[in-house]
Each structure stands twice: as C-alpha cells, then as structure tokens.
Scaffold this active site. Structure first.
Site, PDB file in Angstrom:
ATOM      1  N   SER A 158      -5.332 -17.979  24.466  1.00 45.42           N
ATOM      2  CA  SER A 158      -5.508 -17.465  25.812  1.00 45.42           C
ATOM      3  C   SER A 158      -4.140 -17.521  26.452  1.00 45.42           C
ATOM      4  O   SER A 158      -3.771 -18.531  27.049  1.00 45.42           O
ATOM      5  CB  SER A 158      -6.531 -18.318  26.578  1.00 45.42           C
ATOM      6  OG  SER A 158      -6.592 -17.876  27.917  1.00 45.42           O
ATOM      7  N   ASP A 210      -7.734 -13.328  21.611  1.00 46.10           N
ATOM      8  CA  ASP A 210      -6.893 -13.624  22.767  1.00 46.10           C
ATOM      9  C   ASP A 210      -7.692 -13.444  24.066  1.00 46.10           C
ATOM     10  O   ASP A 210      -8.776 -12.848  24.080  1.00 46.10           O
ATOM     11  CB  ASP A 210      -5.691 -12.671  22.739  1.00 46.10           C
ATOM     12  CG  ASP A 210      -4.473 -13.201  23.488  1.00 46.10           C
ATOM     13  OD1 ASP A 210      -4.603 -14.200  24.214  1.00 46.10           O
ATOM     14  OD2 ASP A 210      -3.397 -12.598  23.341  1.00 46.10           O
ATOM     15  N   ASP A 236      -0.461  -7.848  15.864  1.00 49.17           N
ATOM     16  CA  ASP A 236      -0.829  -8.325  17.202  1.00 49.17           C
ATOM     17  C   ASP A 236      -1.171  -7.147  18.111  1.00 49.17           C
ATOM     18  O   ASP A 236      -1.451  -6.023  17.647  1.00 49.17           O
ATOM     19  CB  ASP A 236       0.311  -9.208  17.748  1.00 49.17           C
ATOM     20  CG  ASP A 236      -0.174 -10.283  18.700  1.00 49.17           C
ATOM     21  OD1 ASP A 236      -0.408  -9.964  19.884  1.00 49.17           O
ATOM     22  OD2 ASP A 236      -0.343 -11.447  18.276  1.00 49.17           O
ATOM     23  N   ASP A 237      -1.136  -7.389  19.385  1.00 50.79           N
ATOM     24  CA  ASP A 237      -1.532  -6.434  20.423  1.00 50.79           C
ATOM     25  C   ASP A 237      -0.828  -5.075  20.261  1.00 50.79           C
ATOM     26  O   ASP A 237       0.364  -5.034  19.993  1.00 50.79           O
ATOM     27  CB  ASP A 237      -1.125  -7.068  21.775  1.00 50.79           C
ATOM     28  CG  ASP A 237      -1.788  -6.388  22.937  1.00 50.79           C
ATOM     29  OD1 ASP A 237      -2.489  -5.393  22.717  1.00 50.79           O
ATOM     30  OD2 ASP A 237      -1.600  -6.875  24.071  1.00 50.79           O
ATOM     31  N   GLU A 284      19.758 -17.261   6.617  1.00 53.62           N
ATOM     32  CA  GLU A 284      18.488 -17.570   7.309  1.00 53.62           C
ATOM     33  C   GLU A 284      17.302 -17.405   6.358  1.00 53.62           C
ATOM     34  O   GLU A 284      16.375 -18.200   6.360  1.00 53.62           O
ATOM     35  CB  GLU A 284      18.315 -16.652   8.522  1.00 53.62           C
ATOM     36  CG  GLU A 284      19.215 -17.017   9.686  1.00 53.62           C
ATOM     37  CD  GLU A 284      19.171 -15.991  10.809  1.00 53.62           C
ATOM     38  OE1 GLU A 284      19.264 -16.407  11.976  1.00 53.62           O
ATOM     39  OE2 GLU A 284      19.055 -14.779  10.530  1.00 53.62           O
ATOM     40  N   ASP A 339      -9.418 -26.157  23.807  1.00 52.15           N
ATOM     41  CA  ASP A 339     -10.410 -27.209  24.052  1.00 52.15           C
ATOM     42  C   ASP A 339     -11.291 -27.364  22.825  1.00 52.15           C
ATOM     43  O   ASP A 339     -11.298 -26.507  21.939  1.00 52.15           O
ATOM     44  CB  ASP A 339     -11.239 -26.861  25.300  1.00 52.15           C
ATOM     45  CG  ASP A 339     -11.887 -25.491  25.195  1.00 52.15           C
ATOM     46  OD1 ASP A 339     -12.796 -25.345  24.363  1.00 52.15           O
ATOM     47  OD2 ASP A 339     -11.483 -24.554  25.929  1.00 52.15           O
ATOM     48  N   ARG A 368      -2.616  -9.533  34.658  1.00 55.57           N
ATOM     49  CA  ARG A 368      -1.900  -8.797  33.612  1.00 55.57           C
ATOM     50  C   ARG A 368      -2.373  -7.338  33.552  1.00 55.57           C
ATOM     51  O   ARG A 368      -2.531  -6.743  32.484  1.00 55.57           O
ATOM     52  CB  ARG A 368      -2.112  -9.451  32.242  1.00 55.57           C
ATOM     53  CG  ARG A 368      -0.995  -9.152  31.271  1.00 55.57           C
ATOM     54  CD  ARG A 368      -1.384  -9.420  29.834  1.00 55.57           C
ATOM     55  NE  ARG A 368      -0.225  -9.298  28.964  1.00 55.57           N
ATOM     56  CZ  ARG A 368      -0.296  -9.169  27.652  1.00 55.57           C
ATOM     57  NH1 ARG A 368      -1.464  -9.185  27.045  1.00 55.57           N
ATOM     58  NH2 ARG A 368       0.783  -9.053  26.922  1.00 55.57           N
ATOM     59  N   ASP A 402       2.400 -19.754  24.583  1.00 54.08           N
ATOM     60  CA  ASP A 402       3.255 -18.568  24.467  1.00 54.08           C
ATOM     61  C   ASP A 402       4.720 -18.962  24.453  1.00 54.08           C
ATOM     62  O   ASP A 402       5.589 -18.125  24.223  1.00 54.08           O
ATOM     63  CB  ASP A 402       2.995 -17.620  25.644  1.00 54.08           C
ATOM     64  CG  ASP A 402       1.851 -16.670  25.335  1.00 54.08           C
ATOM     65  OD1 ASP A 402       1.413 -16.624  24.174  1.00 54.08           O
ATOM     66  OD2 ASP A 402       1.401 -15.969  26.259  1.00 54.08           O
ATOM     67  N   GLY A 406      -1.496 -18.030  24.920  1.00 54.14           N
ATOM     68  CA  GLY A 406      -1.092 -19.330  24.380  1.00 54.14           C
ATOM     69  C   GLY A 406      -2.252 -20.286  24.523  1.00 54.14           C
ATOM     70  O   GLY A 406      -3.381 -19.999  24.129  1.00 54.14           O
TER      71      GLY A 406
HETATM   72  C1  DGJ Z   1      -0.769 -13.471  24.634  1.00 56.08           C
HETATM   73  C2  DGJ Z   1      -0.619 -14.227  23.349  1.00 56.08           C
HETATM   74  O1  DGJ Z   1      -0.513 -15.590  23.586  1.00 56.08           O
HETATM   75  C3  DGJ Z   1       0.562 -13.677  22.589  1.00 56.08           C
HETATM   76  O2  DGJ Z   1       0.776 -14.416  21.428  1.00 56.08           O
HETATM   77  C4  DGJ Z   1       0.303 -12.235  22.272  1.00 56.08           C
HETATM   78  O3  DGJ Z   1      -0.785 -12.131  21.405  1.00 56.08           O
HETATM   79  C5  DGJ Z   1       0.034 -11.471  23.557  1.00 56.08           C
HETATM   80  N1  DGJ Z   1      -0.974 -12.082  24.344  1.00 56.08           N
HETATM   81  C6  DGJ Z   1      -0.356 -10.051  23.239  1.00 56.08           C
HETATM   82  O4  DGJ Z   1      -0.727  -9.363  24.351  1.00 56.08           O
END
Ligand code: DGJ
Length: 729
Positions: A523, A474, A362-363, A610, A530, A439, A544, A525
């Site tokens: 976006s 994203d 991810d990011d 788990e 759409d 952000r 999110d 989450g």
């Molecule tokens: C928003 C996303 O919805 C998250 O899952 C994650 O990817 C962050 N951005 C990363 O900045």
C-alpha cells in the site's frame, strides 16, 4: 495448556513461559488476575485489590460492600456506563436509547484446536487449544463471546470477540475491542510504531502518563502513520531483559490501540477496529478481528522472536510457510510507466544471468495507464505496450529462465477509465458531494459484491492468460467519502469494516484459485503492513523508500513484530530515487537481504563491476536464505541512537551458523574503535568467519565482541558469515 478450575472458577492459560489467568467472581464478573511470567497457581485472585475509594460506584448486588467497584477491579472485558470509567471494551446503543453494558459470566468451554473466524484472518495450524467464555448483559440480552487461542510452544495467546444480539430489537455497536488487558501496575512504557509514507514504523517509546494515550488509524487501512502493533514494557526493559507485552491486531482497516494509566496506578490496554457503527439485528453476530499477544519475560528480542516464529509457522499459509521466496526484479524504479515488451524482456534478459528468478511487471500495463491519472479499473492488457498480451510476453520471459509476476491495484478506479464511465456509483462517495482524490484516484466500493465480482473476473481473465507466479496487490490512497450506494443511511457506519471484509474475501478467492501464486501486499509501500494482510499475502512491500540508509530505520522498526521473510526489500539505484543519497551497491545488497531480496532498477545499465556484485549477492542470498528467513533475528544496535553503524544478525536456532550485517553511517576521520557483541551463538563453540583461517570463540564474540572494521568512505558495510567448526578441527 488451558486449565478450567471449576471449584475456584478460574481459567488459566499456560504457555511455556507465561501464565494468563481470569476468574469469575461472586457476582459473575470476569476478573483478569494475571498475565506474566509463568507461575504455578490456579487462583491468583489474591493479587486483586479491593478498596473503598471515593467516586468509585458499587454494583447493586454488592449491597453495602463499598470496597467492591468495577472502577477499581482488573477486568477481562470492560463494560460501559455501569461503574467502570476507564476505557471500555464495548459500547452499544440499545433500543431504548441507553448506552449501558454490563457483562456477567454465563459459561465457558475448553477444546482442542484453534477457533476460526469466518471471513477474517486468524492464526491456525497444529498445537492450539481454544477457550470460549460467554458473558451476557442481563438487561439487553446481548451476548459477548470471548475467544482465546493458546499456542503453548511460542507463548502466543490470541483473542477475538463475538457479539450476538439475543434480544428482540436491533442494537447498535459503537465499539467492540478485540482485546482488553488490565495490568495491576502503572509503571510501564508504551512503544508504538509510527511514521508516514516512505517512513514507516519508527518506534516511539514513552512512559505511560496518567490518562488515555494511544494510536490508531481513521484512514480505512491500518496505515503508514501508526501500525496496529504496540508494546507495553517495564521501564527498564531492553532487548535482553525486562517484561514486555506485545499486542498486534490481525486487521487491515482502521483501528485504535489505547492505553490508560488510571488513578490507582493500573493500566488498561485495549485494541480493536475503529471507528465502528454496526447495527446488529436480533439473532445476528458481529465478530471483532483477532488480536495476538505475546508476553516476554526476557525483553524485546524474546518478544520479537516469538512473534516471528508464530507468524512464520502459524499465520503464513501453505505453500509459502517456510518456502524460499524468489529473488525478483521489479521494473517500477527502472521504467516507471514508460515501458513496453522490449524493455521488459531486456530487463529479464539482463537479470537472468545474474541469478534473478522472477520479473515483476509493475504499474502501467493495462488500459490507458501511461501515468497515474488514468486507467485504474480497466484490467485489460494495453496491447500497444504489450502486443499479444501476456500470452505473448510471459513465454518469452520464461524462455529467458525467469518466472513472471504482475502488479495490480484492484481496489481503485480513476475517473478517466472505462470502468468509471460505466459505473460512477461504484466508487465511494456521497451523492451531491465532490469526492476527494488521492494520487488522482477514487476508491471502489469493495463492500459491494457486484463490484468485487467485476474486478475479480477481469483480473482472472488476465491471470488465466499466462503463467503468473507472483502478484503484487497495491493500494495507493486512504479512504475518504466513505458512503456506499448499497447501504441504507443507518448502516453507512458499517462501510469501512465491510470494505475490509470485501478485500479479504477477494484475497481468499485468489488464494483458492491460484494456490501456488505468491502474493505480495503493498500500500504505497508499507501502508497496510499488518498481520491481517499477512494471512493472505505472505510478504508485504515494506516501504516505497528504497534508500538503504533510511531502510535501516524502517526495517528495524518493522522487525519488532514482523519476520524478515515478510518484509519486501529491494536494491535500487544510487543516487536513490527518493532522497538522492549515494550508497555503495554492496551496502544496498546487505540491507535488502534484511528482507525478501530483490532488485528494482535498470540492470541493463549496470557496469560489469556492478553485475559481478549482483551475481555475488544473489548467490549469497540463496545460500543463506534459510538462515535469513528462518533464523532468529537480533537487533544488535538501534539506528535511532547516535552511533557509527547499524548492525543486525540472523542466527541459526542451534548456534551452528549466523549471518551478521553491519552498515556504517556517514564517515568521519580518525573514528574510534568499536566492537560488536554478537548474540545467539553457542559460547562453547568456535566459529570461522567468512571462511577465514582464524577461529573465534562464541563466548569471545558474544562477551568481548568482534572488532568492527574501520570504514573508508560513506555508508560502507560488512557481512560476516559465521560457521561453527566441528570439534575435531
Ligand atoms: C506504490 C508501490 O509501493 C510502488 O512499489 C509501485 O508499485 C507504485 N505504487 C506503482 O504505482
């Protein structure tokens, strides 16, 4: 089937269970005569009422016929400024400054197959017919083409609109709705799907009151706050009964969806892109995005099933139509920005033996992206985190038996980035005016080809450097400071729509260049959840908010239009990172299986117990994936109603099997006994539940219900797999 009755001048759009009809009247006005349960009539204009009513103007051709007024008649595409004071479908500014639009029929064509919309998402595939109806404003020469696609099998009707300037001077479009739908009744409820970040698509149902009401987004994206999907339904309509009309826009930008209950107890629904201010030069055409309509004579479940099937089979494109989505682990909630190759490989190493198939980075992997204040725009691997780049990392991930996925946020830039330092004018914003950050970031001007080309080339280099099977696209803020260096002053109003077209263009190019790569939209989450995005990205990160209990509401609301196979849903840690709630691992798995299943946590820190739960969950998900993704989805309870549990079901189309999921709320002592009535089974068959000895009649399970186990502790869950036994057993 589309029937054009030349003699009566009617157009009838018949699907399996519904009929939609319009008629050209004696003045060339296109009346909407009916949309509802299927009827066998080629002319339903007897349903239209005419009356001489005060302050209802009469068009000049009607002469002394005072009972003929556009203000009263149900219309297929309403006009503006010429006698209908209800919601207009289109608004224009003509060269002489007038804002008048009258529309009269000029011609129509029926053909096999589905129309396409250049640069815009649209339903597609086999089994369609198209109707194109052309209307014209006699004074300005503006032409409006109404396009209808009919997919008979699932009662789906799509609409789109093209406006062409056939005159000699430029006109300005202030509004072009994708659909206008008139009802000759006022006693309807409207359901909208509203919320905010981490709280998306909560249904809100209200009786229509006199006047205009509606939802929309002025954020440049379809938004967390209001989804471009609305339902009108009869007051007593429920999951299994009552007329419902669902309308969804295939558009990812700002929109409006408005309903007006007018003075004579009729209703008009309009839906389309908004705000709009588009200059149309002579000869040019503007296309309003597609809208999809489903009329369900048998309640909300029937409506949802039709949308789900249509999205799965006629919107999602190859190769992901019907393909099982990989079980993935995403490192976001496991590491946030604090990761390196070692941590990722540890995560992949922990995930692979648990049956997880794909690692998503991810990011934080690029530029100087060590927090959310810098780096966006610099799509170059940060080698201090990932020495040797993806070339080095991905083969190691693959050697562990996992595929690899990548996060990107192409539309954004941080001021602290090489990209912004080189091209400050590439971000949206008016000269001399400080820009609002969201952000900590600005929005790139995706209406500009050179901006898109630069970002695309940079991303392509990264994507070509290794085998990337999945991409998470994203987008983490709303549009503000909507002003582009590249547009003249009088065309700045086009920017939001041009931006969306730019996003679509880049997504289409990605699809072309990487046809097998699964793209997940996101976006923050579900801020851009759409049907428009789903045309390009077969799944979307739903929210999110990964708390299983909050997700019950979010996924419930999402299910009214969107199928499970599109809903990104992961198991995350407990206590949850968004609200601190403690839930059992089993329950988190059950809820995540209400979507495209995955994990979003540091699996290396899981206990052995788990891990064994996770192993079981991934195996269960794979075993039932077809049923979960392709089965009929039933909302068995409403999580917004006070109750002890929430339940839903995926049923195989032939009643052979079903998977029922049930999640209890906070516990209480001495709870009452509950039964859960199942749906979509075959009443004549008997079912084995979770492989047990006892057989249950489908009729018993549906009419008497299954006795819900009494929970011990908060947020317990139950999953029941029902399998029909062969008659000889
Ligand atoms: C928003 C996303 O919805 C998250 O899952 C994650 O990817 C962050 N951005 C990363 O900045």
């Amino acid at each position: 089937m589309i029937v054009h009755d030349q003699e009566r001048q009617t157009f009838t759009l018949n699907t399996r269970r519904t009929t939609y009809q319009m008629k050209v009247d004696e003045y060339g006005v296109l009346l909407h005569t009916y949309y509802g349960r299927r009827v066998e009539s080629r002319d339903l204009s007897g349903l239209v009422r005419y009356a001489d009513r005060g302050f209802a103007p009469n068009p000049s051709e009607a002469g002394g016929r005072r009972e003929y007024s556009l203000d009263i008649l149900p219309q297929e595409y309403s006009t503006s400024g010429v006698g209908d004071f209800r919601l207009s479908s289109a608004e224009v500014e003509l060269p002489d400054g007038s804002c008048l639009l009258d529309l009269r029929f000029t011609g129509a064509q029926v053909r096999e197959g589905k129309y396409g919309l250049e640069g815009l998402p649209a339903f597609h595939g086999e089994g369609w017919e198209t109707l194109s109806v052309t209307l014209r404003d006699p004074s300005s020469g503006l032409e409006v083409e109404l396009l209808y696609g009919v997919w008979e099998e699932e009662d789906l009707i799509t609409r789109a609109v093209r406006v062409t300037n056939a005159g000699a001077a430029a006109v300005r479009l202030r509004r072009v709705m994708s659909l206008c739908l008139d009802f000759c009744r006022g006693d309807l409820d409207m359901i909208t799907f509203d919320g905010g970040h981490a709280r998306e698509r909560w249904p809100s149902r209200m009786p229509l009151r006199p006047g205009v009401q509606g939802v929309g987004s002025a954020r440049g994206v379809s938004s967390h706050q209001h989804n471009p999907f609305v339902v009108l339904c009869e007051r007593d309509a429920g999951e299994d009964h009552g007329m419902c009309w669902g309308a969804a826009l295939l558009y990812s930008g700002g929109f409006t969806a408005q309903a007006e209950r007018s003075q004579f107890e009729d209703v008009r629904l309009v839906m389309g892109p908004s705000p709009l201010c588009w200059t149309l030069a002579p000869g040019e055409t503007f296309t309003a995005p597609e809208a999809a309509l489903v009329c369900s004579p048998d309640g909300l479940t029937g409506m949802s099933h039709r949308f789900h099937r249509a999205v799965r089979r006629r919107l999602i494109r190859d190769p992901y139509e019907g393909r099982r989505r990989p079980v993935l682990v995403n490192n976001w909630e496991a590491t946030y920005f604090d990761f390196n190759a070692r941590k990722l490989l540890d995560l992949a190493g922990a995930a692979a033996p648990l049956g997880i198939e794909l690692l998503v980075m991810d990011d934080g992997w690029f530029g100087q992206r060590n927090d959310d204040l810098r780096g966006l725009g610099d799509w170059v691997v940060n080698e201090s985190k990932l020495p040797g780049g993806l070339e080095a990392l991905v083969p190691q991930v693959k050697a562990l038996g996992m595929r690899f996925g990548l996060w990107v946020e192409p539309e954004m830039v941080n001021e602290d980035s090489d990209l912004f330092r080189a091209h400050p004018d590439w971000a949206l914003g008016a000269p001399g005016r400080p820009r609002a950050r969201g952000r900590g970031q600005l929005v790139l001007d995706f209406s500009r080809q050179e901006v898109r080309a630069h970002i695309y080339d940079a991303l392509k280099k990264v994507l070509d450097s290794a085998e990337v099977s999945y991409l998470k696209w994203d987008m983490n803020r709303s549009l503000t400071d909507v002003w582009s260096m590249a547009l003249p002053a009088d065309r700045q109003g086009e920017l939001c729509h041009r931006y969306v077209l730019g996003v679509y263009e880049m997504l289409e190019q990605l699809r072309r260049d990487y046809p097998d790569m699964l793209i997940e939209g996101c976006s923050g989450g579900g801020g851009r959840f759409d049907l428009g995005m789903l045309y390009y990205t077969p799944q979307i990160w739903c929210s999110d908010n990964t708390d299983a209990i909050d997700r019950l509401k979010i996924q419930y609301g999402t299910s009214f239009c969107y199928p499970v196979s599109c809903v990104g849903s992961h198991v995350s840690v407990s206590p949850n990172e968004q609200n601190g709630r403690v839930t059992p691992m089993e329950t988190r798995g059950v809820v995540a299986m209400g979507g495209t299943f995955g994990y979003e946590m540091d699996l290396g820190r899981c206990t052995e117990e788990e891990r064994s739960v996770i192993r079981r969950q991934t195996a269960d998900y794979k075993r039932h994936s077809r049923l979960i993704q392709e089965g009929d989805y039933y909302r068995l309870t409403d999580p917004f109603q006070a109750g002890d549990f929430t339940a839903w079901e995926h049923a195989g189309p032939d009643g052979r099997e079903a998977l029922v999921s049930l999640v209890n709320g906070a516990t209480r002592a001495a709870p009452p006994f509950f039964s859960l009535r199942l749906k979509g089974l075959d009443p004549a068959r008997r079912y084995r539940i979770n492989g047990g000895e006892q057989l249950w009649g489908g009729d018993v399970l549906m009419y008497a219900g299954y006795p819900v186990p009494t929970p011990w502790g908060d947020y317990q869950s139950t999953q029941l797999y029902l399998e029909a036994v062969e008659e000889s057993e």
